[in-house]
Design a protein around this motif. Sequence first.
Motif, PDB file in Angstrom:
ATOM      1  N   GLN A 198      35.261  -0.201 -77.510  1.00  0.00           N
ATOM      2  CA  GLN A 198      35.073  -1.878 -77.513  1.00  0.00           C
ATOM      3  C   GLN A 198      35.265  -2.656 -78.382  1.00  0.00           C
ATOM      4  OE1 GLN A 198      30.697  -2.370 -77.074  1.00  0.00           O
ATOM      5  NE2 GLN A 198      30.296  -4.072 -76.973  1.00  0.00           N
ATOM      6  N   ASP A 199      36.199  -4.106 -77.210  1.00  0.00           N
ATOM      7  CA  ASP A 199      36.134  -4.843 -78.182  1.00  0.00           C
ATOM      8  C   ASP A 199      38.100  -4.408 -78.586  1.00  0.00           C
ATOM      9  OD1 ASP A 199      34.298  -6.624 -78.341  1.00  0.00           O
ATOM     10  OD2 ASP A 199      33.900  -5.605 -79.544  1.00  0.00           O
ATOM     11  N   GLU A 200      38.670  -3.319 -77.799  1.00  0.00           N
ATOM     12  CA  GLU A 200      40.084  -3.034 -78.216  1.00  0.00           C
ATOM     13  C   GLU A 200      40.780  -4.056 -77.001  1.00  0.00           C
ATOM     14  OE1 GLU A 200      40.659   0.744 -78.623  1.00  0.00           O
ATOM     15  OE2 GLU A 200      40.993   1.624 -76.648  1.00  0.00           O
ATOM     16  N   PRO A 201      42.308  -4.861 -77.034  1.00  0.00           N
ATOM     17  CA  PRO A 201      42.947  -5.295 -75.653  1.00  0.00           C
ATOM     18  C   PRO A 201      43.009  -3.738 -75.153  1.00  0.00           C
ATOM     19  CG  PRO A 201      43.977  -5.024 -78.025  1.00  0.00           C
ATOM     20  CD  PRO A 201      42.637  -4.581 -78.716  1.00  0.00           C
ATOM     21  N   PRO A 202      43.207  -4.907 -74.055  1.00  0.00           N
ATOM     22  CA  PRO A 202      43.199  -3.418 -72.708  1.00  0.00           C
ATOM     23  C   PRO A 202      44.787  -2.319 -72.887  1.00  0.00           C
ATOM     24  CG  PRO A 202      43.499  -5.236 -71.886  1.00  0.00           C
ATOM     25  CD  PRO A 202      43.425  -5.715 -73.343  1.00  0.00           C
ATOM     26  N   ALA A 203      44.892  -1.152 -72.474  1.00  0.00           N
ATOM     27  CA  ALA A 203      46.483  -0.752 -72.459  1.00  0.00           C
ATOM     28  C   ALA A 203      46.951   0.032 -71.103  1.00  0.00           C
ATOM     29  CB  ALA A 203      46.684  -0.718 -74.214  1.00  0.00           C
ATOM     30  N   ALA A 204      45.653   0.818 -70.492  1.00  0.00           N
ATOM     31  CA  ALA A 204      45.596   1.341 -69.938  1.00  0.00           C
ATOM     32  C   ALA A 204      44.879   1.668 -69.197  1.00  0.00           C
ATOM     33  CB  ALA A 204      46.451   3.076 -70.850  1.00  0.00           C
ATOM     34  N   PHE A 205      44.794   2.639 -67.746  1.00  0.00           N
ATOM     35  CA  PHE A 205      44.367   3.234 -66.770  1.00  0.00           C
ATOM     36  C   PHE A 205      44.076   4.418 -67.226  1.00  0.00           C
ATOM     37  CE2 PHE A 205      43.147   4.121 -62.363  1.00  0.00           C
ATOM     38  CZ  PHE A 205      41.817   3.567 -62.414  1.00  0.00           C
ATOM     39  N   TYR A 206      42.872   4.560 -66.575  1.00  0.00           N
ATOM     40  CA  TYR A 206      42.691   6.541 -66.881  1.00  0.00           C
ATOM     41  C   TYR A 206      41.925   7.197 -65.564  1.00  0.00           C
ATOM     42  CZ  TYR A 206      42.829   5.141 -71.508  1.00  0.00           C
ATOM     43  OH  TYR A 206      43.639   4.750 -73.412  1.00  0.00           O
ATOM     44  N   VAL A 207      41.915   8.280 -65.626  1.00  0.00           N
ATOM     45  CA  VAL A 207      41.597   8.983 -64.482  1.00  0.00           C
ATOM     46  C   VAL A 207      41.325  10.305 -65.186  1.00  0.00           C
ATOM     47  CG1 VAL A 207      41.532  10.166 -61.833  1.00  0.00           C
ATOM     48  CG2 VAL A 207      42.898   7.249 -62.434  1.00  0.00           C
ATOM     49  N   ILE A 208      40.541  10.763 -64.788  1.00  0.00           N
ATOM     50  CA  ILE A 208      39.492  11.594 -65.498  1.00  0.00           C
ATOM     51  C   ILE A 208      40.213  13.036 -64.248  1.00  0.00           C
ATOM     52  CG2 ILE A 208      37.201  13.446 -66.198  1.00  0.00           C
ATOM     53  CD1 ILE A 208      35.591  10.334 -66.488  1.00  0.00           C
ATOM     54  N   GLU A 209      40.331  14.049 -64.569  1.00  0.00           N
ATOM     55  CA  GLU A 209      41.023  15.646 -64.278  1.00  0.00           C
ATOM     56  C   GLU A 209      40.063  16.053 -64.267  1.00  0.00           C
ATOM     57  OE1 GLU A 209      45.497  16.048 -64.302  1.00  0.00           O
ATOM     58  OE2 GLU A 209      44.876  15.754 -66.347  1.00  0.00           O
ATOM     59  N   SER A 210      39.631  16.328 -65.691  1.00  0.00           N
ATOM     60  CA  SER A 210      38.119  17.474 -65.744  1.00  0.00           C
ATOM     61  C   SER A 210      37.777  17.034 -66.695  1.00  0.00           C
ATOM     62  CB  SER A 210      38.498  18.039 -66.152  1.00  0.00           C
ATOM     63  OG  SER A 210      39.688  19.330 -67.930  1.00  0.00           O
TER      64      SER A 210
ATOM     65  N   PHE B 225      37.412   6.813 -62.867  1.00  0.00           N
ATOM     66  CA  PHE B 225      38.420   5.556 -63.484  1.00  0.00           C
ATOM     67  C   PHE B 225      37.546   4.984 -64.269  1.00  0.00           C
ATOM     68  CE2 PHE B 225      38.590   4.237 -59.407  1.00  0.00           C
ATOM     69  CZ  PHE B 225      38.005   3.482 -59.231  1.00  0.00           C
ATOM     70  N   PHE B 226      38.331   4.323 -65.521  1.00  0.00           N
ATOM     71  CA  PHE B 226      38.103   3.372 -65.941  1.00  0.00           C
ATOM     72  C   PHE B 226      38.587   3.099 -66.758  1.00  0.00           C
ATOM     73  CE2 PHE B 226      37.757   7.446 -68.668  1.00  0.00           C
ATOM     74  CZ  PHE B 226      38.475   6.915 -69.472  1.00  0.00           C
ATOM     75  N   GLY B 227      38.337   1.640 -67.281  1.00  0.00           N
ATOM     76  CA  GLY B 227      39.734   1.030 -67.831  1.00  0.00           C
ATOM     77  C   GLY B 227      40.320  -0.250 -66.937  1.00  0.00           C
ATOM     78  N   GLU B 228      39.841  -0.518 -65.568  1.00  0.00           N
ATOM     79  CA  GLU B 228      40.544  -1.363 -64.722  1.00  0.00           C
ATOM     80  C   GLU B 228      39.913  -2.542 -65.162  1.00  0.00           C
ATOM     81  OE1 GLU B 228      36.016  -0.607 -63.630  1.00  0.00           O
ATOM     82  OE2 GLU B 228      38.077   0.769 -63.938  1.00  0.00           O
TER      83      GLU B 228
END
Length: 674
Positions: free
Chosen positions: A435-447, A473-476
């Motif tokens: 929380q509160d860190e700058p956004p850098a990537a988008f994540y998709v859960i494989e497993s 997914f998350f981070g969007e």
Amino acid sequence: MARTRIVIIGGGFGGVKCAQTLRRELRRNDADVVLFNRENHLVFSPLLADAVGSSLSLQDVIVPLRQLLPDVVCRTEEVLHVDLARREVEFVAHDGSPARLGYDHVVIAAGNVSNLNVVPGMADHAFPLKTVGDAAVLRTHVLQQLERAEVCDDPEKRRWYLSFIVVGGGYSGVEAAGEINDLVRGSLRFFHHIRPADVSVTLIHSRDQLLPEISPQLREFAREKMEAAGVAMRLNARVTLATGEGVGTKDGFVRGGTIVCTIGSTAAPFVERMDAPKEKGRLLTEPDLRLRGRADAWALGDCAVVLNAHDGQPSPPTGQFAERQGRQCAQNLVRVLRGEPTRPFTFRVLGQLCSIGGHSAVAELFGFRLSGFWAWFTWRGVYLFKMPSWGRRIQVGADWAWLLLFPRDLAYVRTDPTERVTHAHYEPGDFIIKQDEPPAAFYVIESGEVEVVRTTPEKPEGEVIAVLGAGCFFGEQALLNNRPRSASVRARGVVEVIVMGRHVFTTISKSLAPLRAALTSALTRRSSTFWQERPQIVGTLRSLALADFIEPAPHPFLAPTATLREVTRAFAGSANDVFYVVGAGDRLEGLVTLTDLLRVQGDGAAPETPVASFMVKNPAAIAATDTALLAASAFREYGYKTLPVVADPATRRVAGILRARRLLARLLQDAPPA
């Protein structure tokens, strides 16, 4: 009459020495010598650690092959396959298309390539040290960590930046740990906010002593000197996993901001595909270095099992053995061309040398043992005269002499790679984003599953507000709104994710309609003010005991081997809308709904089709210890009417089922709409 064509694959010590010997022994009109190597240079691998530690320039540890082998045809195409039956080498041509080149004799001297996948998560989170590119990236990273630590206001984070873990206590690991330790500690006088206590370098080795190739006395000397210089030792510690937080061993977890892995290698892909006898992936050879059963194919170096006639033991994968094998292979090949008998490979080890940092080394030469400064001086002298040209010897010698009087170079060229799609591995409890860190990537859960944790003034310790499973997914939201992360995401169990950099995510989300639609739906759902506008409902959910709503799981459980016929009978004989597919220990592996059954029947699947091929694999589940608020969020996130309940996220043992209808009915009873 056509000239003999000899193809050598590999530009390491063995391949280069073989080519040099062939050119010296054969007239140019007698044979063409062709050498394939992906890089156009020989890497002097014993000095890669020096390049990492700024003891040497990166250019000083490589020698251009064309200048080293002026009478050899050097090609930088990648070899795809060696067809022993047709006596052809298949390779990638200049335009990317496959091409073939015939040969009369082929010499396989391809060495090994890094394979960090031997340890879960290592390939995702560790730096290898096999090539000049690896050394360049690692050197830049170490210096960047120093720069980050210098401007960091958080003491704990500063120590995190300056914590280095080196996995492997062989030559490469010991030299890398010593050089990183020297570089970081020797440069602190140029930094104003870093103290020596902030720096930690840890060397982890699976055996009880370092450097198994040398005598016990010298091993102990190396350990004592390195510990005195500030390198912490973790012996008898086999690394079992790696994450962004550090590495796990059988005795616990070692935290570190940088992981360097010097273990794990495998044969080149084309060697794995060769139709030839192998042992543990390495080519088996005759005593004269020919491939077993072949008269026109030879192998040497790390990719081959070569018995040493001197002691009857397999040759170790070291540079001095590869070099001697290259010479012997060339001489035997020349004997074959002249109709003479070949000779078995035999070599008596001249000695072992290893730098341990701090102008100190250990050495065994011709039966003599040296340690300390004079061993280091000998080590540098031996390797200096092993350099393949006088120009390079003078250049390297000047660099080493310079460092005896002046500090190491701290300048670096940024080597940030172009953003791409990668994979990452996380262990239970690891934070993927905070929380509160700058956004850098988008994540998709494989497993696996993750939990979304949000810290608020009312809940400063953090509250789990959502659980996401495979396919989610998350981070969007932070990326699209260009705002700091609004919550942390933490692994509930072992998690594999696909990581997409900011720019790659932006490009794909704009051009790929299905992803754009999914993002729009997720943003609408996750950005909703539903909870904020209904504080009474939130309060009710927090007060409810989830155990009061858990019902028995639908029975019977289905095995992963159950067939479509058996699944059909289960639905026909029950009023259930869903059945769970479980493995050993009642572990939840999947679920199948009536809709899934009708779909697969409509596709014309055979009655013997296993349920594992059409079930929902690793479905999202709620743990019995979770809160009713988290369950409500999960229903909202997935749009499900029911959710499996497991005893805990680790075992995923089925504990029951949760129905959205029951939870909603209780909410309507306790908090009716205004």
